[in-house]
Each structure stands twice: as structure tokens, then as C-alpha cells.
Design an enzyme around this catalytic site. Structure first.
Site, PDB file in Angstrom:
ATOM      1  N   SER A 156      10.413   0.151  -1.257  1.00 15.15           N
ATOM      2  CA  SER A 156       9.613  -0.892  -1.277  1.00 15.15           C
ATOM      3  C   SER A 156       8.705  -0.583   0.065  1.00 15.15           C
ATOM      4  O   SER A 156       9.150  -0.589   1.002  1.00 15.15           O
ATOM      5  CB  SER A 156      10.216  -2.352  -1.397  1.00 15.15           C
ATOM      6  OG  SER A 156       9.353  -3.312  -1.517  1.00 15.15           O
ATOM      7  N   SER A 158       4.387  -2.444   1.765  1.00 10.87           N
ATOM      8  CA  SER A 158       3.528  -3.244   1.833  1.00 10.87           C
ATOM      9  C   SER A 158       2.528  -3.227   0.448  1.00 10.87           C
ATOM     10  O   SER A 158       1.837  -4.321   0.142  1.00 10.87           O
ATOM     11  CB  SER A 158       2.680  -3.388   3.102  1.00 10.87           C
ATOM     12  OG  SER A 158       2.187  -2.265   3.060  1.00 10.87           O
ATOM     13  N   VAL A 159       2.462  -2.233   0.186  1.00 11.53           N
ATOM     14  CA  VAL A 159       1.490  -1.937  -1.148  1.00 11.53           C
ATOM     15  C   VAL A 159       2.191  -1.839  -2.430  1.00 11.53           C
ATOM     16  O   VAL A 159       1.610  -2.216  -3.501  1.00 11.53           O
ATOM     17  CB  VAL A 159       0.687  -0.577  -0.969  1.00 11.53           C
ATOM     18  CG1 VAL A 159      -0.133  -0.122  -2.326  1.00 11.53           C
ATOM     19  CG2 VAL A 159      -0.258  -0.568   0.325  1.00 11.53           C
ATOM     20  N   ALA A 160       3.302  -1.319  -2.526  1.00 14.01           N
ATOM     21  CA  ALA A 160       4.021  -1.207  -3.655  1.00 14.01           C
ATOM     22  C   ALA A 160       5.318  -1.039  -3.659  1.00 14.01           C
ATOM     23  O   ALA A 160       6.137  -1.007  -2.759  1.00 14.01           O
ATOM     24  CB  ALA A 160       3.584   0.299  -4.615  1.00 14.01           C
ATOM     25  N   VAL A 162       9.193   0.799  -5.834  1.00 11.57           N
ATOM     26  CA  VAL A 162       9.380   1.972  -6.504  1.00 11.57           C
ATOM     27  C   VAL A 162      10.692   1.770  -7.337  1.00 11.57           C
ATOM     28  O   VAL A 162      11.586   1.333  -6.746  1.00 11.57           O
ATOM     29  CB  VAL A 162       9.479   3.101  -5.621  1.00 11.57           C
ATOM     30  CG1 VAL A 162       9.793   4.580  -6.561  1.00 11.57           C
ATOM     31  CG2 VAL A 162       8.216   3.415  -4.816  1.00 11.57           C
ATOM     32  N   LYS A 176       6.097   3.994  -9.468  1.00 15.64           N
ATOM     33  CA  LYS A 176       5.376   3.359  -8.163  1.00 15.64           C
ATOM     34  C   LYS A 176       4.452   2.328  -8.619  1.00 15.64           C
ATOM     35  O   LYS A 176       3.320   2.652  -9.200  1.00 15.64           O
ATOM     36  CB  LYS A 176       4.741   4.420  -7.124  1.00 15.64           C
ATOM     37  CG  LYS A 176       3.974   3.771  -6.018  1.00 15.64           C
ATOM     38  CD  LYS A 176       3.627   4.713  -5.067  1.00 15.64           C
ATOM     39  CE  LYS A 176       3.049   4.164  -3.803  1.00 15.64           C
ATOM     40  NZ  LYS A 176       2.386   5.402  -3.036  1.00 15.64           N
ATOM     41  N   ASP A 308       0.128  11.870   6.478  1.00 10.26           N
ATOM     42  CA  ASP A 308       0.909  10.756   6.563  1.00 10.26           C
ATOM     43  C   ASP A 308       2.253  11.277   6.357  1.00 10.26           C
ATOM     44  O   ASP A 308       3.335  10.798   5.727  1.00 10.26           O
ATOM     45  CB  ASP A 308       0.759   9.692   5.724  1.00 10.26           C
ATOM     46  CG  ASP A 308       1.522   8.247   6.155  1.00 10.26           C
ATOM     47  OD1 ASP A 308       1.739   8.524   7.416  1.00 10.26           O
ATOM     48  OD2 ASP A 308       1.588   7.498   5.365  1.00 10.26           O
TER      49      ASP A 308
END
Length: 463
Positions: A156, A158-160, A162, A176, A308
Site C-alpha cells: 500500500s 499514498s496513491v494505491a 495492491v 494495483k 524511481d
């Protein structure tokens, strides 16, 4: 009533009705705009209140630390309170801090070190939120797509979150799923951040610093991580490109199961950040070679770069494979920038400092009015020559880049963000590679992909 009069009456009523509808729609739009402004005002007030509350304690605390333990301790206290502030402000600010922490070309390395420690601390979606997110992504199609879906997230952020699932066609998949409402929250926060940047850019102390440009690039990188369709496409591109590199695994995407709010990809079991630590020295060396080969393939050959590659997105397996995940923050270099980057690295590797300095100047997005190009060229050439004389164990990409970025700031040269992010990705991966293989010669390892990128020569399949 005569027929003609009835027609006129109907026309009058219809016109009046249309006007009323138009007024109603206008009122509704005006009401929506006012609610949005009110919500932004409330959010801005909360942000300002939180910032003031933290600074009220941070600044005196930093001063006390400085008086007791010296200037470095005072600065460290302030930076750590800044990181704590970003976490208090929520996921948008955490993401923004993570992206800004990569901008070592503009921000002090000590601040970037602290920002790099920022971690998403958002709780995973609960069962009710998961149901809402699935409904937003699939509507009534959930059972048509998935035979099984574990409601407990395996990861987990901030955006999604899984989840592990199984498609009707039988494949085990990672799902996701984007958090409900996250795009509205992040868009509002980023609008406030841009407004704040516009005010800060007017202060004399920031004259000549591209504050608004940096914030705009940061905002684009953060919002890009909400675009799951683009991320799914990025993963497919990386999987195709890195298929040329031995022992590199990018999960397969199942486009028929994906939706704009959800990415469905191959599930890769038993991923753990400490797997490499349990491998033999020989296996660790192979892992290091695979990770660097993947990075160099992206930088020098394909020009499509995952920006990233921190330990949460780069895993290693006990079968000596490097696994690359989460391609939301990726950059496509123009062919010119890709080639300039390859030429810079080649000149750096063979000690041609003046040529390396000229490439940095050519790739700059802009030059300050008082830029000293001759002074930069002399100092950059000296840096390249000193680095060229170091052994593989002594040479550090991070140390080299930090000194280069410092020279660029001092002599008024602003690098193109499209070139900075890939270079900084190389710096992020260096630490992981050094832990796997302390004897790695980064410049020697780059030669196969450098030859292919510059001259179309070499084959890495046999490595």
C-alpha cells in the site's frame, strides 16, 4: 386559440424553459465553483496552520541545537522537522518531497538526504474503501474479470493499494487499485503548492532560482503517478526494452483486465527487500550486474528511463533476477539528449574533461545572465580528471554528481529536468549496487550499452 398563436405560445414557453434551464445550470456551476474555492480556502488554512505550528517549535529548537552542538546539528534539526511537517501535511506533500529529494542539482545534498527518507505512511484501504475503489474502476464487471480477489492488500502507498487476485482466464495477478478521491485531493494540494511557489519566487533571496519551473516539474511527476493508463503503457515498454538484458524481469501487464483506475499485472511471488542479503557472494555479483545493465540499457540505448529505482521498486530474486516495478515516474529522453548523456558518460570514463563540460553546457535548459562558462569548463575538466584517476573502489557516482551539480549552481548553468532525473536515478541505484558488489566498476560495466547507444555496436545477451 389560433394554431399560429399556439405555435407562438409554445415557442415562447420553450424559449423561457431554455432560459430557466440555462440559469439553473449556471447557478449549479457557480455553486460548484464556490464550493471548490471554499474547500481550497479551508485546506490552505489548515496547511498554513500546520506549517506555523511546526515552525514555531522547529526554529527555536534548531537555534538551541546550534548553540549546544554546532551549526551542523542545528541544520539537521530543522531538516528533520521539515520532513516531519511534510508527513503531517499528507500524501501529496510526501510525494512532492520524494520528487524534490531527487533534485540534487538544485537543493543541498543534506536536505535531499533527509527527503529521501520520506516514506508513504498512509494506511491501506479497508474493506469498505476497497469495495468503493473496485466499483469506481470496474462497475458491475468485477466478477466478470476476476475469479478471485483477496481483499487484504499485499502492499500500500499514498496513491494505491495492491492486491493479489486471479483472472477468469486463470493467471495469478497483482491488482494495483487507485485510492478513491486521491486525484481530487492531490490536484487541490498541488494547486496550492504552485500558488505558494509563485509567491516564493518573488522573494529576493530566490532571484535567479527557477522555483516555479522546479515546482511545475515536481507537480507533473506527482500527477503522472495517478495516470494508470500511462503507467501500464510504461511497464509494457520497459518489459519489451529490457527483454534484451539477461536476468531482468518486468511484470507482464494484462491490458484486457486493466482500467483507467486499475493496473492488472503478473504477480511475482516472494519479493522481499532483503533477498539479496541471503544470497551467496557470486549471486550478489550477478544481481549487481543485472541491475546496472538494466539501468544502462534505459539510459544509453532506449532513452526511456524508469526514474524511481529505489529499493521499493527494484527487487532481487534468489534465482539472480532483478525485478523492476512501478513505472509511473518515467522519462522519455529525446534522441539528442540520450546521445548527449551517452557522450558525457563516455568522456567522463576516458578522462576528457573539457568535452564533458561542453556537453553539460549544450544540454542546459537555460544559462543565468551572469553564467561563467569558462570558469565552469575549467573546474569541470578538473573534476573529470580527478575522477578518472580513481580506482573502481574509490570512484563514487554520487560524489562526482554532487560536485558537478555544485559547480553548475555556482557558475549559473541549469540542467534540463529530462536529463537530471535519469542521472539521479543512476545515483539512487548506485547505493544498492555497491552493497551487492563493492568492487563494481561502474564505468567499465557501462561500455557494452555505451557502444550500442553511440555506435550501434555490441551485444549484451551473452553476458
Amino acid at each position: 386559440m389560433p394554431r399560429s398563436a399556439r405555435r407562438g405560445w409554445r415557442g415562447t414557453c420553450t424559449a423561457t424553459s431554455h432560459r430557466r434551464v440555462g440559469v439553473s445550470i449556471g447557478n449549479r456551476e457557480w455553486g460548484d465553483e464556490m464550493r471548490t474555492r471554499f474547500a481550497l480556502t479551508v485546506r490552505a488554512a489548515r496547511i498554513i496552520g500546520t506549517v506555523v505550528a511546526v515552525l514555531v517549535t522547529a526554529l527555536p529548537g534548531g537555534l538551541i541545537q546550534r548553540m549546544r552542538h554546532g551549526r551542523a546539528a542545528g541544520g539537521r534539526h530543522i531538516r528533520r522537522r521539515l520532513v516531519a511537517l511534510l508527513m503531517l501535511l499528507g500524501p501529496t506533500f510526501v510525494k512532492a518531497g520524494q520528487v524534490l529529494g531527487t533534485r540534487r542539482d538544485l537543493l543541498p545534498s543534506t536536505l535531499c538526504d533527509e527527503l529521501s527518507l520520506l516514506q508513504d505512511s498512509v494506511a491501506p484501504l479497508d474493506a469498505e474503501q476497497t469495495a468503493i475503489a473496485l466499483a469506481e474502476a470496474y462497475g458491475s464487471e468485477v466478477d466478470d474479470v476476476f475469479a478471485e480477489l483477496d481483499p487484504q492488500p499485499v502492499a500500500s502507498g499514498s496513491v494505491a493499494s495492491v492486491y493479489r487476485g486471479r483472472l477468469r482466464s486463470g493467471q495469478d495477478v497483482a491488482v494495483k487499485l487507485r485510492r478513491p478521491g486521491i486525484e481530487r485531493t492531490m490536484s487541490a494540494d498541488l494547486a496550492l503548492i504552485r500558488g505558494g511557489a509563485a509567491l516564493v519566487a518573488r522573494l529576493p533571496v530566490f532571484r535567479g532560482v527557477p522555483v516555479e519551473e522546479v515546482v511545475a516539474n515536481m507537480a507533473g511527476a506527482v500527477l503522472g503517478q495517478l495516470d494508470f493508463e500511462r503507467e501500464a503503457d510504461n511497464l509494457r515498454r520497459l518489459r519489451k526494452n529490457l527483454s534484451e538484458v539477461p536476468r531482468v524481469w518486468v511484470p507482464k501487464v494484462y491490458p484486457e483486465a486493466c482500467r483507467p483506475r486499475c493496473i492488472v499485472m503478473e504477480f511475482i511471488p516472494d519479493l522481499a527487500v532483503d533477498t539479496a542479503e541471503r544470497c551467496s557472494p557470486a549471486t550478489r555479483k550477478r544481481l549487481a550486474a543485472s541491475g546496472m545493465a538494466a539501468m544502462y540499457q534505459m539510459l544509453f540505448v532506449d532513452g526511456f528511463v524508469h526514474c524511481d529505482m529505489h529499493p521499493g521498486n527494484l527487487y532481487f530474486t534468489r534465482s539472480a533476477q532483478a525485478v523492476v516495478l512501478d513505472a509511473g515516474f518515467s522519462v522519455q529522453l529525446t534522441d539528442r539528449l540520450r546521445r548527449l548523456f551517452a557522450e558525457f558518460f563516455m568522456n567522463m570514463a576516458i578522462g576528457r574533461g573539457t568535452h564533458a563540460a561542453e556537453i553539460v553546457i549544450q544540454s542546459a535548459t537555460r544559462l543565468a545572465e551572469d553564467a561563467d562558462l569558462d570558469g565552469f569548463t575549467v573546474r569541470m575538466a578538473d573534476l573529470v580528471m580527478r575522477s578518472h584517476g580513481q580506482s573502481a573502489q574509490e570512484f563514487s557516482l554520487i560524489a562526482f554528481a554532487m560536485e558537478m551539480f555544485d559547480l553548475m549552481r555556482r557558475f549559473g548553468i541549469h540542467a534540463a529536468p529530462e536529463l537530471v532525473f535519469p542521472l539521479l536515478s543512476l545515483l539512487v541505484i548506485e547505493g544498492a549496487i555497491r552493497r551487492l558488489d563493492p568492487d563494481m566498476d561502474f564505468q567499465e560495466a557501462a561500455k557494452p550499452q555505451l557502444m550500442r547507444g553511440l555506435f550501434g555496436e555490441g551485444d549484451i545477451r551473452g553476458r
